[in-house]
Write an enzyme that holds these catalytic residues in place. Structure first.
Site, PDB file in Angstrom:
ATOM      1  N   SER A 665      -1.326  -1.571  -1.771  1.00  0.00           N
ATOM      2  CA  SER A 665      -2.098  -0.459  -1.142  1.00  0.00           C
ATOM      3  C   SER A 665      -3.068  -0.444  -0.658  1.00  0.00           C
ATOM      4  CB  SER A 665      -2.214   1.117  -2.302  1.00  0.00           C
ATOM      5  OG  SER A 665      -3.072  -0.245  -3.620  1.00  0.00           O
ATOM      6  N   LYS A 708      -5.768   9.240  -7.067  1.00  0.00           N
ATOM      7  CA  LYS A 708      -6.629   8.401  -5.950  1.00  0.00           C
ATOM      8  C   LYS A 708      -7.539   9.089  -5.165  1.00  0.00           C
ATOM      9  CE  LYS A 708      -4.078   4.299  -5.249  1.00  0.00           C
ATOM     10  NZ  LYS A 708      -3.201   3.613  -4.463  1.00  0.00           N
TER      11      LYS A 708
END
Length: 824
Positions: A665, A708
């Site tokens: 990611s 996040k």
């Protein structure tokens, strides 16, 4: 023309899922229509129903899914419905084997008869403990016994009298003394005194001695043979009287019990064996009666080893009594601790006179016995973790028999004589509850598993967030409120629970089916409502429960944020920097999950075309992270290496990272750092980035997008929001956004922003404020664009490498291509 920043900015309404309480059709859960069945698991429910109904070997069930997805509740509901239509299975008992006491007999009885037989046999023993001693106290018994004893004494007296007569005919008198019989001569009807006898002539004395010797021999014959024979005949007649007296009481009592089981041949046969054994051992009842008269406390019949042989050990009874099921339905058994003894049964032992002893009454049933004729529910992990339990279950299903054996016997740890009970035929459907990975692992590694568990019930973890599904789930949650006895929930409260269900699914278009997690949330919300003195639960109570649950797990999250805000861990949230960018990661520790920014830096220089992943070199990077670095290397080579090899050496690292790094990611983030380092254009440090990248430069979806964003937002909020801070996410992750209200409020106020990008070029332009650039018809990049500057830098590096190789004479042997290949 709309700017890229405006085109990619995520609108406020897309940041959070909101559910209209008007979809439910009720204002409060008390008004909700009860939901029939289990919500949104139709495929799994069909599989369970099929497994429960189908006949044939091996159609046992594996219920796969995430914990809390309602697998056990669904199993109970479907199996209960099926069990209600099934007839109760037969009862099973163990009885004494009179031919071989070490091999107890298993007896199959119609449902409801096991307890009746047990009670009948217990009553038989108790009755005989009274009737047999009573029979031996009757006048008739005493008269018959006295008659035999009188005849015995008379026969003995007659034998002695006959010998006396014969002795007197020989002028010999037989005298009884304390030490036995004495023979003396007679004359004129009187016993001759010894001194007189000694004065007789020798020949006469000798003749008398010979007659006495002959009579002594006859006396010996009488005492050694005839009298014992008389005693033996008398004892035999007395035993026959005793046996007949006992048999009359025994046969009457046994016949009375036999009438209650006239249609059961196996019981009739057992009662005949019991009657025969009782006739041989009736003296036990007399001894117990005598002991009871002398004992200060009553003697329990079942405690006497000789009487336990007449008991009935009920393994499982379907109706009646404390051991049975009064509803008569097929059993549904859940065994939470499937050890080998708990599964197949065990044989207990008692200490008696310093030794361990056992008998058939100490055989205890296992879960397979209790579930016989019905259904058994087990946790797959539990049974696989217990020694020998999994093999025992498979053997029982394959053979169709339950054999009782312990771990010690299987390991040959004991050599003492034990029992070998008859195996019991097995007819059961087993349902295992477990994870999907365990199902696939067993299918691959255990050849018996696919043959024994042919049916998979795969429970969905989530469903579409459609109005129809939300309405069904709302009714399911209303039913949960009733089952748990919670305060009524308003429709707004149910809507807030379902919004959280969407967040738990990590997908704004889905809602989770982890009913257990939602139930826990509702219980906590109910508690908070009660603490506030409310008579119903509203959306505010649910929101408070969510916040409280998060707060309980915030210690590590707060410590991590503190390290950043105190500049112990360096994370810049203002200004710009070349070759430095804020990446985003998710830390998962048990049930605690939160986002955390990470500083990623890149350094570049002329070289053979190798990008060094410092995390991998330090053995901190996982394979997926290494794959991401290789992909971005391929992207650089394909974009900027069309006219020759990329003459670049670069290094990428997660700064101040002291643990493992995995996942791809951050691959787009690392690529942005490299492009910044190569172009010399600074990246805004107020922006953080997440997203993986493919070889074409497309930004791809990642997981944990909400955590996040929130992780970086908390750091920025702690330092003060400027309006220039924000996060870049893949456009594919828009459908996963479900942010906390404080983030949404900051975005709505213009103090924080979120951009969704599709390509690396969009991302680098947002991060630097410099256009990425597009090739012209001649294949050249705009000189002031990011790509143009990167191309210029790489061209400069290539020239430097050519000059270096020319100076060292390496250009002739093809080293550059080889080095570049090795670097890749």
């Amino acid at each position: 023309m709309t700017s890229l920043a405006d085109r990619t900015r995520v609108p406020v309404e897309a940041l959070r899922v909101t559910i209209d309480p008007g979809l439910f059709g009720f204002a409060i859960t008390d008004e909700a229509e009860p939901l029939a069945g289990i919500a949104a698991q139709e495929r799994a429910l069909r599989a369970i129903g099929f497994s429960a109904a189908v006949t044939g070997e091996g159609f046992n069930l594996y219920a796969a899914g995430a914990p809390g997805s309602g697998r056990r509740t669904a199993l109970r509901a479907v199996l209960a419905e099926r069990a209600a239509r099934m007839e109760a299975f037969d009862d099973w008992v163990y009885v004494h084997n009179f031919a071989d006491e070490h091999r107890p007999r298993a007896m199959r009885l119609p449902a409801g008869q096991a307890v009746a037989l047990r009670d009948a046999m217990a009553g038989l023993v108790e009755e005989l403990l009274v009737d047999i001693p009573a029979a031996f106290g009757t006048d008739d018994y005493k008269t018959r016994r006295d008659a035999v004893e009188t005849e015995r004494e008379q026969a003995k007296e007659e034998a002695f009298a006959e010998l006396h007569e014969r002795a007197r005919a020989e002028n010999i008198e037989i005298l009884r003394t304390p030490v036995g019989f004495v023979f003396a001569p007679r004359r004129n009807g009187e016993v001759v005194k010894p001194e007189v006898f000694q004065a007789w002539p020798e020949e006469e004395r000798k003749a008398v001695q010979e007659r006495i010797s002959a009579l002594q021999r006859e006396m010996g014959e009488l005492l050694q043979r005839r009298i014992p024979e008389i005693e033996r005949r008398a004892r035999a007649r007395l035993r026959e009287i005793d046996r007949a007296t006992a048999a009359a009481a025994i046969d009457m009592a046994v016949a009375e019990r036999a009438r209650g089981f006239a249609d059961l041949p196996q019981v009739q046969d057992h009662l005949r064996q019991v009657a025969a054994d009782l006739r041989d051992n009736f003296m036990v009842f007399l001894a117990l009666a005598q002991a009871a008269e002398q004992a200060p406390m009553p003697i329990r019949p079942e405690a006497h080893p000789a009487l336990r042989r007449y008991a009935v050990n009920v393994l499982e009874a379907r109706r009646g009594g404390e051991a049975g099921r009064e509803d008569g339905r097929a059993p549904i058994v859940e065994e939470p601790d499937p050890t080998l003894p708990n599964l197949v049964g065990r044989i207990e032992h008692q200490t008696r006179d310093g030794a361990l002893v056992t008998d058939f009454t100490m055989i205890r049933p296992g879960a397979l016995h209790r579930a016989n004729g019905g259904f058994l529910i087990l946790e797959a992990r539990q049974i696989l973790s217990q020694p020998f339990a999994w093999e025992a279950l498979k053997n029982a299903l394959k053979t169709g028999e339950i054999r009782i054996s312990g771990v010690a016997e299987r390991l040959a740890l004991v050599q003492t004589v034990s029992l070998e009970p008859d195996p019991i035929p097995l007819s059961v459907k087993v349902a295992l509850i477990g994870d999907r990975w365990l199902f696939h692992l067993l299918s691959a590694l255990d050849p018996d598993f696919p043959r024994l568990f042919k049916v998979l019930a795969d429970f969905d973890d989530e469903i579409d967030r459609s109005p129809e599904n939300l309405s069904v789930l709302a009714r399911a949650l209303a039913g949960l409120v009733r089952r748990h006895g919670l305060r009524p929930f308003t429709a707004a409260a149910i809507a807030r629970v379902l919004e959280e269900a969407s967040r738990l699914a990590d997908d704004a278009r889905k809602v989770t089916l982890q009913v257990a997690a939602l139930g826990d949330l509702m219980v906590e919300a109910d508690h908070l409502a009660g603490a506030a003195g409310a008579d119903r639960v509203d959306a505010g109570h649910v929101a408070a429960a969510i916040a409280a649950a998060e707060d309980r797990g915030r210690r590590l999250r707060d410590r991590s944020a503190e390290m950043i805000t105190r500049d112990i861990v360096t994370i810049a949230t203002r200004g710009g920097a070349v070759g430095q960018i804020n990446g985003l990661s998710v830390l998962t520790l048990g049930t605690i999950r939160f986002g955390r920014p990470a500083r990623i830096t890149a350094r570049v220089r002329p070289g053979p075309g190798r990008i060094i992943d410092i995390e991998r070199e330090a053995k901190l990077g996982g394979p997926l992270h290494s794959k991401g670095v290789m992909i971005l290397s391929s992207f650089l080579a394909s974009r900027f290496g069309q006219d020759g090899p990329v003459s670049l050496s670069a290094s990428i690292v997660f700064e101040q990272s002291y643990g493992g790094v995995d996942g791809d990611s951050a691959s787009s983030t690392e690529l942005y750092a490299l492009l910044s380092a190569l172009s010399g254009v600074a990246i805004s440090q107020g922006l953080a980035v997440t997203g993986s990248v493919d070889q074409m430069g497309r930004v791809q979806a990642i997981g944990g997008v909400n955590e996040k964003i929130e992780g970086f937002f908390e750091i920025c909020a702690a330092r003060g929001l400027t309006g220039d801070q924000g996060v870049l996410i893949p456009k594919a992750n828009l459908q996963h956004l479900n942010l906390r209200p404080e983030v949404v409020e900051a975005v709505a106020a213009g103090r924080f922003r979120i951009h969704a990008v599709e390509t690396v070029d969009e991302g680098i332009e947002l991060l630097t404020g410099v256009p990425a650039g597009v090739r012209d018809a001649a294949g050249r990049w705009p000189a002031e664009s990011v790509n143009g500057r990167v191309a210029a830098t790489l061209a400069r590096y290539a020239g430097a490498m050519r000059r270096f190789r020319a100076r060292d004479g390496e250009e002739d042997n093809g080293t550059p291509d080889g080095d570049a290949e090795d670097g890749e």
